[in-house]
Scaffold this active site. Structure first.
Site, PDB file in Angstrom:
ATOM      1  N   SER A 102       0.870  -1.223   0.066  1.00 12.26           N
ATOM      2  CA  SER A 102      -0.020  -0.130  -0.056  1.00 12.26           C
ATOM      3  C   SER A 102       0.849   1.463  -0.166  1.00 12.26           C
ATOM      4  CB  SER A 102      -0.979  -0.045   1.146  1.00 12.26           C
ATOM      5  OG  SER A 102      -0.513   0.799   2.236  1.00 12.26           O
ATOM      6  N   HIS A 106       1.565  12.098  -0.244  1.00  9.33           N
ATOM      7  CA  HIS A 106       1.176  13.461   0.027  1.00  9.33           C
ATOM      8  C   HIS A 106       2.322  14.283  -0.514  1.00  9.33           C
ATOM      9  CE1 HIS A 106      -2.359  12.199   2.455  1.00  9.33           C
ATOM     10  NE2 HIS A 106      -1.594  11.292   3.272  1.00  9.33           N
ATOM     11  N   HIS A 116      -3.096   7.408  -3.683  1.00  6.67           N
ATOM     12  CA  HIS A 116      -3.245   6.304  -2.894  1.00  6.67           C
ATOM     13  C   HIS A 116      -3.111   4.859  -3.791  1.00  6.67           C
ATOM     14  CE1 HIS A 116      -6.129   3.414  -0.823  1.00  6.67           C
ATOM     15  NE2 HIS A 116      -4.812   3.191  -0.319  1.00  6.67           N
ATOM     16  N   ASN A 118      -3.132   0.397  -3.408  1.00 11.42           N
ATOM     17  CA  ASN A 118      -3.107  -0.647  -2.778  1.00 11.42           C
ATOM     18  C   ASN A 118      -3.362  -2.013  -3.614  1.00 11.42           C
ATOM     19  OD1 ASN A 118      -5.486  -2.448  -0.930  1.00 11.42           O
ATOM     20  ND2 ASN A 118      -3.373  -2.302  -0.272  1.00 11.42           N
ATOM     21  N   THR A 119      -2.709  -2.986  -3.370  1.00 11.08           N
ATOM     22  CA  THR A 119      -3.033  -4.302  -3.812  1.00 11.08           C
ATOM     23  C   THR A 119      -2.912  -5.522  -2.814  1.00 11.08           C
ATOM     24  OG1 THR A 119      -1.044  -4.536  -5.152  1.00 11.08           O
ATOM     25  CG2 THR A 119      -3.176  -3.963  -6.456  1.00 11.08           C
ATOM     26  N   ARG A 120      -3.620  -6.231  -2.904  1.00  7.73           N
ATOM     27  CA  ARG A 120      -3.470  -7.573  -1.688  1.00  7.73           C
ATOM     28  C   ARG A 120      -4.009  -8.818  -2.348  1.00  7.73           C
ATOM     29  NH1 ARG A 120      -7.233  -3.445  -0.804  1.00  7.73           N
ATOM     30  NH2 ARG A 120      -9.456  -4.232  -1.187  1.00  7.73           N
ATOM     31  N   HIS A 149      -8.360   8.749 -15.421  1.00  2.52           N
ATOM     32  CA  HIS A 149      -9.248   7.632 -15.415  1.00  2.52           C
ATOM     33  C   HIS A 149      -9.149   7.011 -16.784  1.00  2.52           C
ATOM     34  CE1 HIS A 149     -11.959   8.075 -12.166  1.00  2.52           C
ATOM     35  NE2 HIS A 149     -11.649   9.411 -12.076  1.00  2.52           N
ATOM     36  N   HIS A 178     -20.795  12.204   6.440  1.00  3.37           N
ATOM     37  CA  HIS A 178     -20.910  13.546   7.085  1.00  3.37           C
ATOM     38  C   HIS A 178     -20.637  14.603   6.591  1.00  3.37           C
ATOM     39  CE1 HIS A 178     -16.494  12.654   7.776  1.00  3.37           C
ATOM     40  NE2 HIS A 178     -16.359  14.039   8.451  1.00  3.37           N
TER      41      HIS A 178
END
Lengths: 277, 277
Positions: A102, A106, A116, A118-120, A149, A178
């Protein structure tokens, strides 16, 4: 293919990719500095009971990156009872094995978005791949968004993956109810990819390489562009939202903290500085 | 006493206390500045359906306070089904009425601790008071800690409240399990105080006045003391922990965000700036 071989291949790939990403990111720093900041590397172990661990690589205070974390870990163990029902295939005995990489970057320049990736590969009584890439700008750039994209779409197409579905999943996942805001401009998010291991492994590798290409392109385009303190302020406030998302909603963060993972690695996603108004 | 009168008295007290706190805090700013920053006041309504609202008072960028929020709200409504079982007396029909005041003060001078205070009166099919005060220094000061706890002990004693129990409750509540750290040096925390409304109301009022006295004492002692950038850095990192606690664990934050409360008021507890390493 035997499960043990799949595990080895996945683990090895995530390690190789980690080295590659750190090398490429260091090159970017070298673009702007003859004495670039280095990655700080820390090995950690999950427990003393041979349950694996990881390598945490962080570069802070660079010319390109305010903070970038590149983490790879391979761990195993038994989920606590209360978590079992929330994890695919873990309800029986809670046994799991998980390997992944991951990255959260910044940027110093507020014109360059946070990225960001991530692969798992996860094994319980089921086995599957998951991951994604998403981008969080604080200053709108429609061209950048479109190109980002399009690149993801291409990678999905090449691997016969449903880009639209993954894009929607990403928008839904990275949402702050929120605030009634998305975290950024989306990307792709996928999970529970079980069918055809080799095909999925190819996709995951393409995405890893694609992530490097995407990051380099986005960063190099603006690496030398000027920015104002007002733009930095906007970035710091946007980072506040990033923190809100990661601590309030992110499944990975919650899971990691609740299952006794390495706190520094889990929270490396948090920006180095942030503001709230 | 009739419930409607209790509600009115509690609501009125929290409003009066809010004004008092803002006045006293403004006086502190005047100690250091002839043109002090003012409190920004925002009225908000929960819904358009006459379910109450609140007054949010925030002062930012002061000479004493980096950021201080003083919020008072009185709201009513019906809890969503999934929350009902987590709230005392709400499992039947989910109806509630709640009034309270909450204060979070993040200081400019890193030698002065952050201070948090809250008191509330809640009515479901049950009715009770809750609240507390706790202090989060980033630089240890044993004398300050002792005096702070002694003052709380005195207020509890005067009101025949179990200081030890409240102190323990506070330590347990303001704990970050993933860091294996307490948030600060504790204080008191209480909830579900149902027996003898008038006695509890007296205690809650004494605590409100006590909070002002405690804050003034702690702040005035160090208001003119010098601090270094290194100490500011420690403060910013400590604030990172504060944010982790509030977003990961705080019941009030979770409850507020999940029940459609006023986001700005709920998250006013977050410091203006924070750092992660």
């Amino acid at each position: 293919m035997k499960l043990e071989i799949k595990k080895k291949l996945a683990d090895k790939w995530f390690s190789d990719l980690q080295i590659l990403i750190c090398e490429e990111f260091l090159k970017l720093e070298k673009n702007l500095s003859s004495k670039p900041k280095k990655f700080r590397k820390r090995l950690w172990q999950k427990t003393k009971k041979n349950e694996g661990g990881g390598l945490s690589c962080t570069l802070e205070g660079g010319k390109v990156f305010d903070k970038v974390g590149v983490n790879k870990s391979t761990v195993k163990g038994i989920f606590e009872k209360k978590f079992r029902k929330t994890i695919l295939g873990a309800s029986k005995n809670g046994k799991y094995w998980a390997s992944g990489i991951s990255v959260v970057a910044h940027m110093k320049n507020p014109k360059i978005p946070a990225i960001h990736f991530n692969t798992r590969f996860i094994v319980t009584s089921k086995e599957w791949f998951g991951g994604g890439i998403d981008v969080t700008p604080c200053i709108q750039d429609n061209k950048e968004k479109k190109e980002f994209h399009n690149k993801l779409k291409k990678i999905c197409l090449k691997n016969k993956k449903n880009y639209k579905k993954y894009k929607k999943w990403c928008d839904k996942y990275f949402y702050l109810p929120h605030r009634k805001e998305t975290r950024g401009i989306g990307g792709i998010f996928f999970d529970y990819e079980k069918k055809d291991w080799e095909k999925n492994f190819n996709f995951v590798r393409d995405l890893g390489i694609g992530f490097i290409e995407i990051s380099k392109k986005i960063i190099l385009k603006k690496i030398k562009s000027k920015w104002s303190l007002k733009e930095k302020e906007i970035q710091l406030l946007k980072r506040g939202r990033y923190i809100e998302f990661n601590l309030l909603y992110d499944r990975g963060t919650k899971f990691g903290l609740n299952s006794g993972g390495n706190v520094e690695s889990i929270l490396m996603s948090l920006p180095p500085t942030a503001k709230w108004r």
